[in-house]
Design an enzyme around this catalytic site. Structure first.
Site, PDB file in Angstrom:
ATOM      1  N   LYS A 166       1.319   4.233  -2.972  1.00 22.46           N
ATOM      2  CA  LYS A 166       1.061   5.660  -2.751  1.00 22.46           C
ATOM      3  C   LYS A 166       2.330   6.484  -2.994  1.00 22.46           C
ATOM      4  O   LYS A 166       2.256   7.627  -3.459  1.00 22.46           O
ATOM      5  CB  LYS A 166       0.510   5.894  -1.341  1.00 22.46           C
ATOM      6  CG  LYS A 166      -0.898   5.295  -1.110  1.00 22.46           C
ATOM      7  CD  LYS A 166      -1.970   5.933  -1.990  1.00 22.46           C
ATOM      8  CE  LYS A 166      -3.373   5.549  -1.549  1.00 22.46           C
ATOM      9  NZ  LYS A 166      -4.432   6.122  -2.393  1.00 22.46           N
ATOM     10  N   TYR A 210       0.852  -1.204   0.000  1.00 23.27           N
ATOM     11  CA  TYR A 210       0.000   0.000   0.000  1.00 23.27           C
ATOM     12  C   TYR A 210       0.885   1.251   0.000  1.00 23.27           C
ATOM     13  O   TYR A 210       0.693   2.164  -0.805  1.00 23.27           O
ATOM     14  CB  TYR A 210      -0.920  -0.022   1.221  1.00 23.27           C
ATOM     15  CG  TYR A 210      -1.812   1.197   1.356  1.00 23.27           C
ATOM     16  CD1 TYR A 210      -2.770   1.504   0.388  1.00 23.27           C
ATOM     17  CD2 TYR A 210      -1.693   2.057   2.450  1.00 23.27           C
ATOM     18  CE1 TYR A 210      -3.592   2.631   0.517  1.00 23.27           C
ATOM     19  CE2 TYR A 210      -2.510   3.173   2.585  1.00 23.27           C
ATOM     20  CZ  TYR A 210      -3.450   3.456   1.616  1.00 23.27           C
ATOM     21  OH  TYR A 210      -4.261   4.570   1.737  1.00 23.27           O
TER      22      TYR A 210
HETATM   23  P1  NDP Z   1     -13.539   4.322   1.642  1.00 23.60           P
HETATM   24  O1  NDP Z   1     -13.364   2.854   1.711  1.00 23.60           O
HETATM   25  O2  NDP Z   1     -14.555   4.975   2.503  1.00 23.60           O
HETATM   26  O3  NDP Z   1     -13.791   4.779   0.136  1.00 23.60           O
HETATM   27  C1  NDP Z   1     -13.080   4.199  -0.916  1.00 23.60           C
HETATM   28  C2  NDP Z   1     -13.820   4.465  -2.194  1.00 23.60           C
HETATM   29  O4  NDP Z   1     -13.071   3.874  -3.271  1.00 23.60           O
HETATM   30  C3  NDP Z   1     -15.192   3.849  -2.192  1.00 23.60           C
HETATM   31  O5  NDP Z   1     -16.109   4.716  -2.812  1.00 23.60           O
HETATM   32  C4  NDP Z   1     -15.005   2.579  -3.009  1.00 23.60           C
HETATM   33  O6  NDP Z   1     -16.196   2.267  -3.693  1.00 23.60           O
HETATM   34  C5  NDP Z   1     -13.944   3.037  -4.012  1.00 23.60           C
HETATM   35  N1  NDP Z   1     -13.252   1.907  -4.604  1.00 23.60           N
HETATM   36  C6  NDP Z   1     -12.432   1.015  -3.998  1.00 23.60           C
HETATM   37  N2  NDP Z   1     -12.024   0.085  -4.869  1.00 23.60           N
HETATM   38  C7  NDP Z   1     -12.612   0.393  -6.058  1.00 23.60           C
HETATM   39  C8  NDP Z   1     -12.598  -0.195  -7.342  1.00 23.60           C
HETATM   40  N3  NDP Z   1     -11.880  -1.294  -7.616  1.00 23.60           N
HETATM   41  N4  NDP Z   1     -13.329   0.370  -8.327  1.00 23.60           N
HETATM   42  C9  NDP Z   1     -14.064   1.479  -8.075  1.00 23.60           C
HETATM   43  N5  NDP Z   1     -14.112   2.092  -6.884  1.00 23.60           N
HETATM   44  C10 NDP Z   1     -13.396   1.544  -5.888  1.00 23.60           C
HETATM   45  O7  NDP Z   1     -12.090   4.915   1.971  1.00 23.60           O
HETATM   46  P2  NDP Z   1     -11.524   6.413   1.956  1.00 23.60           P
HETATM   47  O8  NDP Z   1     -12.572   7.388   1.628  1.00 23.60           O
HETATM   48  O9  NDP Z   1     -10.764   6.574   3.191  1.00 23.60           O
HETATM   49  O10 NDP Z   1     -10.491   6.291   0.745  1.00 23.60           O
HETATM   50  C11 NDP Z   1     -10.366   7.274  -0.273  1.00 23.60           C
HETATM   51  C12 NDP Z   1      -8.903   7.475  -0.591  1.00 23.60           C
HETATM   52  O11 NDP Z   1      -8.250   8.029   0.552  1.00 23.60           O
HETATM   53  C13 NDP Z   1      -8.150   6.192  -0.936  1.00 23.60           C
HETATM   54  O12 NDP Z   1      -7.322   6.437  -2.051  1.00 23.60           O
HETATM   55  C14 NDP Z   1      -7.311   5.924   0.303  1.00 23.60           C
HETATM   56  O13 NDP Z   1      -6.148   5.212   0.001  1.00 23.60           O
HETATM   57  C15 NDP Z   1      -7.030   7.344   0.759  1.00 23.60           C
HETATM   58  N6  NDP Z   1      -6.639   7.469   2.172  1.00 23.60           N
HETATM   59  C16 NDP Z   1      -7.521   7.194   3.194  1.00 23.60           C
HETATM   60  C17 NDP Z   1      -7.123   7.344   4.510  1.00 23.60           C
HETATM   61  C18 NDP Z   1      -8.034   7.075   5.675  1.00 23.60           C
HETATM   62  O14 NDP Z   1      -7.574   7.050   6.829  1.00 23.60           O
HETATM   63  N7  NDP Z   1      -9.323   6.887   5.467  1.00 23.60           N
HETATM   64  C19 NDP Z   1      -5.754   7.784   4.850  1.00 23.60           C
HETATM   65  C20 NDP Z   1      -4.936   8.073   3.711  1.00 23.60           C
HETATM   66  C21 NDP Z   1      -5.372   7.914   2.430  1.00 23.60           C
HETATM   67  P3  NDP Z   1     -16.834   0.790  -3.847  1.00 23.60           P
HETATM   68  O15 NDP Z   1     -16.522   0.022  -2.617  1.00 23.60           O
HETATM   69  O16 NDP Z   1     -18.287   1.111  -4.052  1.00 23.60           O
HETATM   70  O17 NDP Z   1     -16.194   0.261  -5.080  1.00 23.60           O
END
Ligand code: NDP
Length: 279
Positions: free
Chosen positions: A166, A162
């Site tokens: 990033k 991961y």
């Molecule tokens: P969530 O799990 O709440 O949201 C992730 C989103 O990405 C969902 O809408 C999910 O939709 C979508 N997603 C995941 N895999 C796929 C796929 N294969 N195709 C299409 N959509 C996909 O997590 P976050 O909001 O926290 O994550 C958003 C970003 O923030 C990510 O890039 C994460 O790495 C980054 N991040 C988050 C942190 C945290 O602490 N929350 C910290 C640092 C970075 P669905 O499941 O419907 O496909």
């Protein structure tokens, strides 16, 4: 006039968490938005929340799909152009710490986990950026990538793939920023710390484990100096700032940390020196 009037934005991963919050904020501030994710029910919930802000339904384009597939990527671009005629803002937010099928961590993780991690967190961003670039050049628009604090100069052995994905995304942000600024397009990244979203659930962690972890982080200043967990809105506000050309026009190719101070703490400084010396 709302600040994103006449702007068209695609926000990946907007069926939950940071992406959902960003889609709501941009739409509320006047943008026409394409929202997307694999989970149709959760995407419908995002739509409802946007409409609840008084946004007209014709300002929202919903695409259910897996962003790692060419089919979904093409549909995102094609349906946005068909419905709204242009693309001003691309938020590459979809991402996850993709869990290992066997539950392994670190060096024990399967190479298939590496492939799936990079397919989501890096390859899909590269593909979508390539497909959207000519449209964004036409509008002299903005690209914002959602990275993470794990990309920095620290080790995260449990989540090595991961963190690597990033870190590569940050490099991609800088390289595309230099290439695209020649055409008037800005590329930047936000690097969140601990934010309460569906992130932990998506790694397969049961809800109570997530809550336990969040409680621990929030009560230990060595993890979170502000002692306040990040909320999706905290990151959405930063993304909107970077998407707002008049406000942020001089920021190019940066990876901007929003983490309540987490990355400021050096391991050695997390210990109480007075306590150590008094023993
Ligand atoms: P969530 O799990 O709440 O949201 C992730 C989103 O990405 C969902 O809408 C999910 O939709 C979508 N997603 C995941 N895999 C796929 C796929 N294969 N195709 C299409 N959509 C996909 O997590 P976050 O909001 O926290 O994550 C958003 C970003 O923030 C990510 O890039 C994460 O790495 C980054 N991040 C988050 C942190 C945290 O602490 N929350 C910290 C640092 C970075 P669905 O499941 O419907 O496909």
């Amino acid at each position: 006039m709302p600040r994103f009037s006449n702007k068209v934005a695609i926000i990946t991963g907007s069926s939950n968490g940071i992406g959902r919050s960003t889609a709501i904020l941009l739409a509320k501030d006047g943008a026409k938005v394409t929202i997307t994710g694999r989970n149709a029910e959760r995407l419908e919930q995002t739509l409802k929340l946007i409409l609840a802000e008084g946004v007209p339904e014709e300002n929202v384009n919903s695409v259910v799909g897996d962003v790692t597939t060419v089919t979904a990527q093409d549909e995102l671009i094609d349906s946005t152009i068909k419905k709204f005629g242009k693309i001003d803002i691309l938020v590459n937010n979809a991402g996850s710490a993709v869990p290992d099928a066997t539950g392994a961590q670190g060096l024990a993780q399967d190479i298939d986990t590496y492939d799936r991690m990079f397919a989501l967190n890096l390859r899909s961003v590269v593909q979508l950026t390539k497909k959207a670039k000519d449209y964004i050049i036409q509008t002299k628009g903005e690209i914002i990538n959602v990275s993470s604090i794990v990309s920095g100069a620290h080790g995260f052995p449990d989540s090595s793939f991961y963190a690597m994905s990033k870190a590569a995304l940050d490099s991609y942000t800088r390289n595309t920023a230099l290439e695209l600024i020649e055409h008037g397009v800005r590329v930047n990244a936000v690097n969140p710390g601990i934010v309460v979203t569906g992130f932990l659930e998506a790694t397969g962690a049961p809800k109570q484990i997530g809550e336990k972890l969040y409680d621990y982080f929030a009560s230990h200043k060595a993890c979170l100096p502000s002692k306040e967990l990040g909320q999706p809105e905290d990151i959405a506000n930063l993304i909107a700032f970077l998407a707002d050309r008049p406000l942020s026009k001089y920021i190019i190719g940066q990876t901007i940390v929003a983490d309540g101070g987490t990355t400021l703490v050096l391991g050695i400084g997390a210990h109480n020196i007075a306590d150590i010396l008094s023993k």
